[in-house]
Design an enzyme around this catalytic site. Structure first.
Site, PDB file in Angstrom:
ATOM      1  N   SER A  22       0.817  -1.224   0.000  1.00 14.65           N
ATOM      2  CA  SER A  22       0.000   0.000   0.000  1.00 14.65           C
ATOM      3  C   SER A  22       0.851   1.274   0.000  1.00 14.65           C
ATOM      4  O   SER A  22       0.518   2.226  -0.718  1.00 14.65           O
ATOM      5  CB  SER A  22      -0.970  -0.001   1.178  1.00 14.65           C
ATOM      6  OG  SER A  22      -1.922  -1.027   1.019  1.00 14.65           O
ATOM      7  N   SER A  67      -6.064  -3.246   7.953  1.00 15.36           N
ATOM      8  CA  SER A  67      -6.087  -4.644   7.544  1.00 15.36           C
ATOM      9  C   SER A  67      -6.195  -5.476   8.816  1.00 15.36           C
ATOM     10  O   SER A  67      -6.418  -4.939   9.894  1.00 15.36           O
ATOM     11  CB  SER A  67      -4.839  -4.969   6.720  1.00 15.36           C
ATOM     12  OG  SER A  67      -5.026  -6.202   6.062  1.00 15.36           O
ATOM     13  N   LYS A  71      -9.992  -4.526  11.264  1.00 16.31           N
ATOM     14  CA  LYS A  71     -11.102  -4.030  10.437  1.00 16.31           C
ATOM     15  C   LYS A  71     -12.426  -3.956  11.198  1.00 16.31           C
ATOM     16  O   LYS A  71     -13.268  -3.111  10.898  1.00 16.31           O
ATOM     17  CB  LYS A  71     -11.272  -4.909   9.191  1.00 16.31           C
ATOM     18  CG  LYS A  71     -10.168  -4.738   8.161  1.00 16.31           C
ATOM     19  CD  LYS A  71     -10.463  -5.577   6.929  1.00 16.31           C
ATOM     20  CE  LYS A  71      -9.513  -5.237   5.796  1.00 16.31           C
ATOM     21  NZ  LYS A  71      -9.904  -5.877   4.541  1.00 16.31           N
ATOM     22  N   ASP A  83     -22.735   2.773   4.032  1.00 15.66           N
ATOM     23  CA  ASP A  83     -23.687   1.660   3.872  1.00 15.66           C
ATOM     24  C   ASP A  83     -22.980   0.316   3.759  1.00 15.66           C
ATOM     25  O   ASP A  83     -23.359  -0.659   4.402  1.00 15.66           O
ATOM     26  CB  ASP A  83     -24.558   1.871   2.621  1.00 15.66           C
ATOM     27  CG  ASP A  83     -25.528   3.027   2.801  1.00 15.66           C
ATOM     28  OD1 ASP A  83     -25.733   3.456   3.958  1.00 15.66           O
ATOM     29  OD2 ASP A  83     -26.066   3.513   1.789  1.00 15.66           O
ATOM     30  N   GLY A 129     -16.044 -19.268  -0.759  1.00 15.98           N
ATOM     31  CA  GLY A 129     -15.499 -18.708   0.473  1.00 15.98           C
ATOM     32  C   GLY A 129     -16.442 -17.698   1.106  1.00 15.98           C
ATOM     33  O   GLY A 129     -17.342 -17.172   0.441  1.00 15.98           O
ATOM     34  N   ALA A 130     -16.233 -17.456   2.409  1.00  9.80           N
ATOM     35  CA  ALA A 130     -17.109 -16.522   3.131  1.00  9.80           C
ATOM     36  C   ALA A 130     -16.341 -15.725   4.178  1.00  9.80           C
ATOM     37  O   ALA A 130     -16.904 -15.302   5.176  1.00  9.80           O
ATOM     38  CB  ALA A 130     -18.252 -17.291   3.787  1.00  9.80           C
ATOM     39  N   GLY A 132     -13.463 -12.425   5.091  1.00  6.80           N
ATOM     40  CA  GLY A 132     -13.572 -10.966   5.002  1.00  6.80           C
ATOM     41  C   GLY A 132     -13.709 -10.443   3.585  1.00  6.80           C
ATOM     42  O   GLY A 132     -14.575  -9.605   3.298  1.00  6.80           O
ATOM     43  N   TYR A 229      -3.111 -12.618  -5.540  1.00  2.00           N
ATOM     44  CA  TYR A 229      -2.246 -12.039  -6.580  1.00  2.00           C
ATOM     45  C   TYR A 229      -0.801 -12.537  -6.483  1.00  2.00           C
ATOM     46  O   TYR A 229       0.036 -12.200  -7.312  1.00  2.00           O
ATOM     47  CB  TYR A 229      -2.289 -10.504  -6.562  1.00  2.00           C
ATOM     48  CG  TYR A 229      -1.829  -9.874  -5.267  1.00  2.00           C
ATOM     49  CD1 TYR A 229      -0.502  -9.529  -5.076  1.00  2.00           C
ATOM     50  CD2 TYR A 229      -2.735  -9.615  -4.246  1.00  2.00           C
ATOM     51  CE1 TYR A 229      -0.078  -8.954  -3.891  1.00  2.00           C
ATOM     52  CE2 TYR A 229      -2.324  -9.033  -3.061  1.00  2.00           C
ATOM     53  CZ  TYR A 229      -0.993  -8.702  -2.889  1.00  2.00           C
ATOM     54  OH  TYR A 229      -0.587  -8.129  -1.705  1.00  2.00           O
ATOM     55  N   GLY A 250      -6.011 -11.054  -8.250  1.00  2.00           N
ATOM     56  CA  GLY A 250      -6.405 -10.114  -7.201  1.00  2.00           C
ATOM     57  C   GLY A 250      -5.623  -8.816  -7.137  1.00  2.00           C
ATOM     58  O   GLY A 250      -5.916  -7.956  -6.298  1.00  2.00           O
TER      59      GLY A 250
END
Length: 284
Positions: A22, A67, A71, A83, A129-130, A132, A229, A250
């Site tokens: 980042s 991160s 979060k 939202d 997947g489920a 984050g 990625y 990614g």
């Protein structure tokens, strides 16, 4: 990079975070847009989170990215949530609006922006997947008008996943179908009618494994995406391309979620094409 008394800070806050790319992305963007800013990585302990958030106001920062593992933990310290952050229950970007700290989650927007010539509105999606990243993609897809979502997780994770999907339905009125990854015939049926197939699991990071069996047949027009990625091309993407399907890794999601955050902080568009070039050279 210009550093003086007017330079405003932004930072990514996590633990661990020293490996983050980042700072590379945002400092390139500050420079390219002639914005007097600097972006750093802060690796902090949980006990320092409240003080770190207070420093956004104290030092008149642009804001921070977050991160793991902060979060969700950051939410009580914020004045307001967007939202999508409310739906996901997690924040990856905090914006300092004149001392008001607003939490956003740009992961889902970043994901859909990185897909070439594709909009999710009115389309069907199969999501593996489920965790984050999956939650942020799910919530954004619902906000953007997706027509159907099938989520596949391992059968041992079904019980853990269901409460979040029920809560999502309560908040949006949208019912997400939850299925076990082990039921290959159901997986094949859902993929066959989908427009988008997403791997939001960590399976494939080893460069050898794939989240789906190789005997699954992909419809011709299906777009395939992986949030991983590194490696640049996972076995999952290689397999999709071998069937003739367009496939995206990614890295674009990482760049475009950063671009969304950058715009929220500065009001300026990040020069994504220029930075994408540098990123692909770095990671390909």
């Amino acid at each position: 990079m210009k550093l003086d008394g007017y330079t405003r800070l932004a930072a990514v806050v996590a633990n661990p975070i020293k490996h983050s790319i980042s700072p590379f992305i945002h400092n390139r963007a500050f420079e390219a847009t002639a914005t007097n800013g600097a972006y750093v990585a802060w690796e902090i302990e949980a006990s320092d989170l409240a003080e770190t958030v207070a420093n956004i106001r104290r030092y008149q920062m642009f804001g921070i990215n977050l991160s793991m593992p902060y979060k969700e933990q950051v939410i009580p310290y914020l004045d307001k949530l967007s939202d999508e952050a409310r739906l996901i229950g997690a924040v990856n970007t905090v914006v300092n609006e004149n001392g008001n700290l607003i939490g956003y989650n740009t992961d889902g927007k970043g994901f859909f922006k990185c897909l070439p010539s594709f909009t999710i509105s009115g389309k069907k999606m199969t999501l593996l997947g489920a965790g984050g990243a999956a939650k942020s993609i799910l919530a954004q897809a619902i906000l953007d008008g997706v027509s159907q979502i099938s989520v596949f997780v391992r059968s041992v994770s079904m019980e853990k996943t269901r409460p979040y999907l029920d809560k999502l339905q309560e908040q949006t009125g949208f019912k997400v179908d939850l299925c076990a990854l082990e039921y290959v015939s159901e997986l094949q049926a859902r993929i066959a009618e989908s427009d988008l197939l997403v791997n939001a699991t960590s399976v494939g990071m080893d460069g050898q494994s794939s989240p789906v069996p190789e005997n699954i047949v992909l419809p011709e027009t299906l777009l395939v995406a992986d949030i991983i990625y590194q490696p640049f091309e996972t076995p999952f993407l290689k397999w999709a391309r071998s069937q003739g399907n367009p496939a995206v890794n990614g890295l674009g999601m990482l760049l475009y979620q950063a671009a969304e955050a950058f715009q929220l902080w500065t009001g300026k568009e990040m020069p994504t094409e220029e930075i994408w070039q540098s990123l692909t050279e770095k990671y390909q």
